[in-house]
Design an enzyme around this catalytic site. Structure first.
Site, PDB file in Angstrom:
ATOM      1  N   ALA A  17       0.733  -1.205  -0.059  1.00 51.45           N
ATOM      2  CA  ALA A  17       0.131   0.044   0.074  1.00 51.45           C
ATOM      3  C   ALA A  17       0.920   1.478   0.100  1.00 51.45           C
ATOM      4  O   ALA A  17       0.343   2.317  -0.408  1.00 51.45           O
ATOM      5  CB  ALA A  17      -0.903  -0.274   1.381  1.00 51.45           C
ATOM      6  N   THR A  21       0.177   5.436  -1.806  1.00 50.76           N
ATOM      7  CA  THR A  21      -0.424   6.594  -0.580  1.00 50.76           C
ATOM      8  C   THR A  21      -0.109   7.779  -1.084  1.00 50.76           C
ATOM      9  O   THR A  21      -0.884   8.721  -1.083  1.00 50.76           O
ATOM     10  CB  THR A  21       0.303   6.421   0.678  1.00 50.76           C
ATOM     11  N   ARG A  29      -1.972  -0.137   7.471  1.00 54.71           N
ATOM     12  CA  ARG A  29      -1.453  -0.382   8.814  1.00 54.71           C
ATOM     13  C   ARG A  29      -0.451   0.957   9.220  1.00 54.71           C
ATOM     14  O   ARG A  29      -0.045   0.723  10.302  1.00 54.71           O
ATOM     15  CB  ARG A  29      -0.656  -1.590   8.973  1.00 54.71           C
ATOM     16  N   HIS A 116      -3.509 -10.128  -4.095  1.00 56.91           N
ATOM     17  CA  HIS A 116      -4.783  -9.962  -3.602  1.00 56.91           C
ATOM     18  C   HIS A 116      -5.917  -9.412  -4.563  1.00 56.91           C
ATOM     19  O   HIS A 116      -7.058  -9.201  -4.237  1.00 56.91           O
ATOM     20  CB  HIS A 116      -4.639  -8.771  -2.545  1.00 56.91           C
ATOM     21  N   CYS A 124     -18.712 -13.035 -10.052  1.00 52.80           N
ATOM     22  CA  CYS A 124     -19.629 -13.821  -9.644  1.00 52.80           C
ATOM     23  C   CYS A 124     -19.237 -14.844  -8.809  1.00 52.80           C
ATOM     24  O   CYS A 124     -18.304 -15.552  -9.309  1.00 52.80           O
ATOM     25  CB  CYS A 124     -20.609 -14.410 -10.612  1.00 52.80           C
ATOM     26  N   CYS A 152     -26.390 -15.494 -13.867  1.00 55.20           N
ATOM     27  CA  CYS A 152     -27.140 -16.443 -13.000  1.00 55.20           C
ATOM     28  C   CYS A 152     -27.803 -16.018 -11.761  1.00 55.20           C
ATOM     29  O   CYS A 152     -28.276 -16.830 -10.779  1.00 55.20           O
ATOM     30  CB  CYS A 152     -26.093 -17.593 -12.755  1.00 55.20           C
ATOM     31  N   THR A 190       5.828  -1.947   1.907  1.00 51.66           N
ATOM     32  CA  THR A 190       4.870  -3.227   2.540  1.00 51.66           C
ATOM     33  C   THR A 190       5.330  -3.288   4.078  1.00 51.66           C
ATOM     34  O   THR A 190       6.647  -3.365   4.089  1.00 51.66           O
ATOM     35  CB  THR A 190       4.820  -4.366   1.508  1.00 51.66           C
ATOM     36  N   SER A 191       4.511  -3.688   4.760  1.00 51.33           N
ATOM     37  CA  SER A 191       5.011  -3.713   6.426  1.00 51.33           C
ATOM     38  C   SER A 191       5.680  -5.094   6.343  1.00 51.33           C
ATOM     39  O   SER A 191       6.043  -5.681   7.420  1.00 51.33           O
ATOM     40  CB  SER A 191       3.674  -3.473   7.299  1.00 51.33           C
ATOM     41  N   ILE A 233       9.085   7.094  -1.176  1.00 50.33           N
ATOM     42  CA  ILE A 233       9.063   6.091  -2.291  1.00 50.33           C
ATOM     43  C   ILE A 233       9.064   6.890  -3.613  1.00 50.33           C
ATOM     44  O   ILE A 233      10.123   6.547  -4.462  1.00 50.33           O
ATOM     45  CB  ILE A 233       8.119   5.045  -2.449  1.00 50.33           C
TER      46      ILE A 233
HETATM   47 ZN   LIG Z   1     -23.259 -15.704 -11.943  1.00 52.04          ZN
END
Ligand SMILES: [Zn+2]
Length: 247
Positions: A17, A21, A29, A116, A124, A152, A190-191, A233
């Site tokens: 993160a 920033t 954090r 992530h 979905c 769906c 990153t921490s 950074i």
């Molecule tokens: Zn779906």
């Protein structure tokens, strides 16, 4: 350190993160972090609560609509990594961020591993149908509180990894494969307190890869690192890359 950047032949960077920033996206954090200021938030927005509680989904959709990601621009740190790629030394950009700013800055999508997931896609949870997020946000603006999958009727969620949700094995594998045989591993913003970031550092150290930590706050890997930088950074990364680039 500039010499390491100039001489390494297979460099892997891991970003968190802290690199975003300066683009106006709050970290989690740090002193002004999302979870530092509101520790309850991380326990509310678990994957299990998201599945079980329409009220959590409603709040999550409002948060997506208001996310700084939609207006954020890449900063000098992101651009420095895109520049460094042109030296042919950068093997991968592993990122814990979901904001897509590395790609927006010009990093090749095939070099970026989003550990992530990404806030820029919606998936979905029932049929797996995946689409760009900007296609769904207008439904929220039009008054839908918890939009269902148009294929769906299933529950939709950003294509990100929530608390309580496993990382995708193929993504972990790609990150480890990139780190294998790298001669320089640079952890940026990153921490290094959570898996898989910590595990990748352990892997790099165990295989003799030189570790550099560039983070405003201390990390558990500072003692193992060959060098630690605390400067902003967006200031220090462009200088390192410039020193490493042929003029
Ligand atoms: Zn779906």
């Amino acid at each position: 350190m500039a010499r390491w950047f100039a001489e390494a032949e297979a460099v892997v960077v891991l970003t968190g993160a802290g690199i975003s920033t300066e683009s106006g996206i709050p970290d989690f954090r740090g002193p002004q972090g999302v979870w530092t200021k509101n520790p309850a938030a991380q326990f509310m927005f678990t994957y299990q609560n998201y599945l079980a509680d329409p009220e959590v989904r409603k709040q999550a959709w409002q948060a997506r609509l208001a996310s700084p990601v939609w207006t954020a621009e890449p900063n000098a740190g992101h651009r420095a990594l895109a520049d460094y790629e042109r030296t042919g030394r950068l093997r991968a950009v592993l990122t814990q961020n979901i904001d897509g700013l590395h790609q927006a800055a010009g990093s090749s999508p095939e070099l970026v591993v989003e550990l992530h997931g990404t806030a820029r896609e919606v998936v979905c949870l029932d049929c797996g149908d995946q689409n760009p997020m900007p296609g769904t946000l207008p439904r929220i603006e039009a008054g839908e509180e918890d939009p269902a999958c148009l294929e769906c009727g299933g529950i939709l969620k950003s294509a990100t990894i929530s608390f309580g949700q496993e990382l995708l094995p193929e993504v972990i594998e790609a990150a480890v494969a990139a780190t294998r045989g790298a001669d320089l591993f640079v952890a940026i913003g990153t921490s290094l307190g959570v898996y898989p970031a910590a595990g990748l550092c352990d892997y790099a150290i165990a295989h003799g890869t030189r570790l550099v930590v560039l983070n405003a706050e201390p990390t558990p890997y500072d003692e193992d690192a060959s060098a630690v930088l605390r400067q902003p950074i967006g200031e220090v990364l462009p200088r390192l890359v410039q020193a490493a680039s042929p003029v």
